[in-house]
Design a protein around this motif. Structure first.
Motif, mmCIF file in Angstrom:
data_model
loop_
_atom_site.group_PDB
_atom_site.id
_atom_site.type_symbol
_atom_site.label_atom_id
_atom_site.label_comp_id
_atom_site.label_asym_id
_atom_site.label_seq_id
_atom_site.Cartn_x
_atom_site.Cartn_y
_atom_site.Cartn_z
ATOM 1 N N ASN A 1 -7.813 -1.196 2.160
ATOM 2 C CA ASN A 1 -8.233 -2.194 1.166
ATOM 3 C C ASN A 1 -7.420 -3.481 1.285
ATOM 4 O O ASN A 1 -7.970 -4.577 1.286
ATOM 5 N N VAL A 2 -6.098 -3.309 1.409
ATOM 6 C CA VAL A 2 -5.237 -4.495 1.490
ATOM 7 C C VAL A 2 -5.521 -5.263 2.787
ATOM 8 O O VAL A 2 -5.634 -6.492 2.796
ATOM 9 N N ALA B 1 0.843 -1.193 0.000
ATOM 10 C CA ALA B 1 0.000 0.000 0.000
ATOM 11 C C ALA B 1 0.878 1.243 0.000
ATOM 12 O O ALA B 1 1.976 1.233 0.556
ATOM 13 N N GLU B 2 0.378 2.284 -0.657
ATOM 14 C CA GLU B 2 1.133 3.546 -0.717
ATOM 15 C C GLU B 2 0.353 4.696 -0.115
ATOM 16 O O GLU B 2 0.744 5.856 -0.238
ATOM 17 N N SER B 3 -0.782 4.418 0.512
ATOM 18 C CA SER B 3 -1.555 5.451 1.214
ATOM 19 C C SER B 3 -2.364 4.755 2.304
ATOM 20 O O SER B 3 -2.502 3.522 2.293
ATOM 21 N N LYS C 1 -5.503 4.866 2.667
ATOM 22 C CA LYS C 1 -6.702 4.269 2.075
ATOM 23 C C LYS C 1 -6.372 2.895 1.463
ATOM 24 O O LYS C 1 -7.124 1.934 1.636
ATOM 25 N N GLU C 2 -5.238 2.838 0.784
ATOM 26 C CA GLU C 2 -4.841 1.550 0.205
ATOM 27 C C GLU C 2 -4.586 0.515 1.299
ATOM 28 O O GLU C 2 -4.865 -0.665 1.119
ATOM 29 N N CYS C 3 -4.061 0.986 2.440
ATOM 30 C CA CYS C 3 -3.825 0.074 3.572
ATOM 31 C C CYS C 3 -5.128 -0.609 3.961
ATOM 32 O O CYS C 3 -5.155 -1.814 4.219
ATOM 33 N N ARG D 1 6.062 3.285 0.741
ATOM 34 C CA ARG D 1 5.365 2.048 0.419
ATOM 35 C C ARG D 1 5.500 1.081 1.582
ATOM 36 O O ARG D 1 6.588 0.952 2.151
#
Ligand SMILES: Nc1ncnc2c1ncn2[C@@H]1O[C@H](COP(=O)(O)OP(=O)(O)OP(=O)(O)O)[C@@H](O)[C@H]1O
Ligand SMILES: [Mg+2]
Length: 387
Positions: free
Chosen positions: A135-136, A127-129, A131-133, A183
């Motif tokens: 989702n992952v 994840a790079e944000s 929000k992505e964290c 990241r």
């Protein structure tokens, strides 16, 4: 291959210092490099250099100045593109520039091992944000472990038990990042029975060799103690060796690798690897006929390694600094050394930071249990004092 060789050592911490001593015993000339003066390996080298190893021009200048036969990286933060260039000019890079490049970041080596080689690792995602964290994390499930893709010794790493802890973990990971890539890797938490480092040696001539597995205990993602030998199911050991061989064959080159594996009730799970001696392998300074540093030196010089033996059950225990300070003095070393079978390595770091590793206590005994007790007791007896 005639000796001596001139070695450019990139990174001059405690592992570099012990490697320099092993290589000097074989007559090598060592130019030790780091980004601050008088680092541990500088103190035992023929020459010292201080520069930014992430700068390709600075690294190339130093190589031109010294014309080494062999470049031995001791740390991850090196401009690997420069190593690839230097290797193509005929300088031996250890283990090779490709391996250094793959293991510099967690994502490159992880993708290689899990996707290309199909080896079992923790389920993971990047994840790079923040929000992505989220989702992952939802796809992996909690609890999980978050780490920056570029970091070591547990820096920026934390356990995330639920969604409410994600923000704090992301911020903590950012504070522990090295390099310029925001990241992180999120990983399934593995509830292992124990974890091992399998020291694996690729030789110029001869087959891949393995040391007896080293078990270690970590706190805050940083090693506290390690010991050897252990009783391990032979099938499980064979599986661990097969994984280590597959990964190191893929990376290629010569030298010693520290392959980290989690052992559960029914699985061997690959975690990560160092293309160089491993901190938990410091126990081999007293446990084996040849330490991991001797083995690294012999293999990169193309010298034979006819046998690797365990002399006695042994353990290591780190001595950490409790605060930040300059020119620490060590109290209690006499008490530690008065325990039979105990030895101490003071790294000689010029400054301390909270939890920085400053020394290690090593112990041999008739059993691993006793060796661990001695090493831990010795480490507790040593403290740091500042003027
Ligand atoms: N997925 C996981 N599940 C359970 N424990 C983990 C996981 N990942 C890491 N750990 C624990 O954290 C320790 C450090 O993690 P890892 O080796 O990935 O990071 P590191 O910062 O590179 O450490 P070092 O540089 O000291 O080897 C591991 O040895 C293990 O004890
Ligand atoms: Mg590790």
């Amino acid at each position: 291959m005639p000796l001596p060789k001139k070695i450019l050592l990139l990174g001059s911490g405690e592992l570099g210092k012990e490697f320099a001593i092993s290589a000097k015993r074989l007559g090598c000339q060592i130019v030790a490099c780091d980004n601050y003066p008088n680092a541990p390996a500088h103190q035992v080298a023929d020459e010292q250099e201080v520069f930014n190893m992430l700068s390709a021009p600075e690294l190339k200048n130093i190589v031109t100045k010294h014309a080494p036969d062999i470049i031995v990286p001791e740390i991850e933060a090196i401009r690997t593109e420069a190593l690839i260039d230097l290797e193509s000019q005929g300088i031996q890079v250890v283990p090779n520039a490709n391996a250094v490049n793959y293991t510099m970041n967690r994502d490159r080596i992880r993708d290689l091992v899990a996707e290309n080689l199909g080896i079992r690792t923790a389920i993971y995602g990047y994840a790079e944000s923040e929000k992505e964290c989220l989702n992952v994390a939802n796809s992996i499930k909690y609890p999980l472990v978050m780490k920056p893709v570029m970091s070591s010794s547990g820096k920026g790493q934390s356990l995330v038990k639920s969604e409410s802890e994600l923000k704090r973990a992301w911020e903590y990971a950012q504070s522990g990042m090295r390099g310029d890539r925001e990241r992180v890797i999120l990983e399934e938490y593995i509830d292992f029975k124990y974890e091992i480092t399998l020291l694996t040696i690729r030789q110029k001539q001869g087959s891949t060799l393995f040391c007896s597995p080293i078990v270690h205990r970590q706190e805050r993602g940083d090693y506290q103690e390690s010991w050897q030998p252990i009783e391990m199911n032979q099938d499980r050991l064979r599986e661990a060796q097969e994984i280590a061989k597959k990964v190191t064959d893929q990376l290629g080159g010569v030298g010693l690798f520290g392959v980290e594996l989690f052992i559960t009730d029914d699985e061997v799970i690959f975690s990560e690897l160092s293309p160089r001696p491993h901190d938990t392998g410091m126990v081999t300074l007293v446990s084996q006929n040849l330490s991991e540093f001797d083995l690294h030196a012999r293999s990169i010089l193309g010298l034979p390694i006819p046998e690797i033996l365990i002399n006695k059950p042994a353990a290591s225990h780190v001595v950490l600094a409790e605060k930040d300070g300059m020119s620490p003095k060590y109290i209690g070393v006499e008490d530690a050394l008065s325990i039979a079978g105990v030895d101490v390595r003071i790294f000689g770091k010029t400054t301390s930071r909270v939890n920085r590793r400053m020394a290690v206590c090593l112990a041999t005994a008739d059993s691993v249990k006793e060796a661990r007790q001695k090493a831990s007791k010795a480490a507790k007896l040593i403290s740091l004092e500042y003027e």
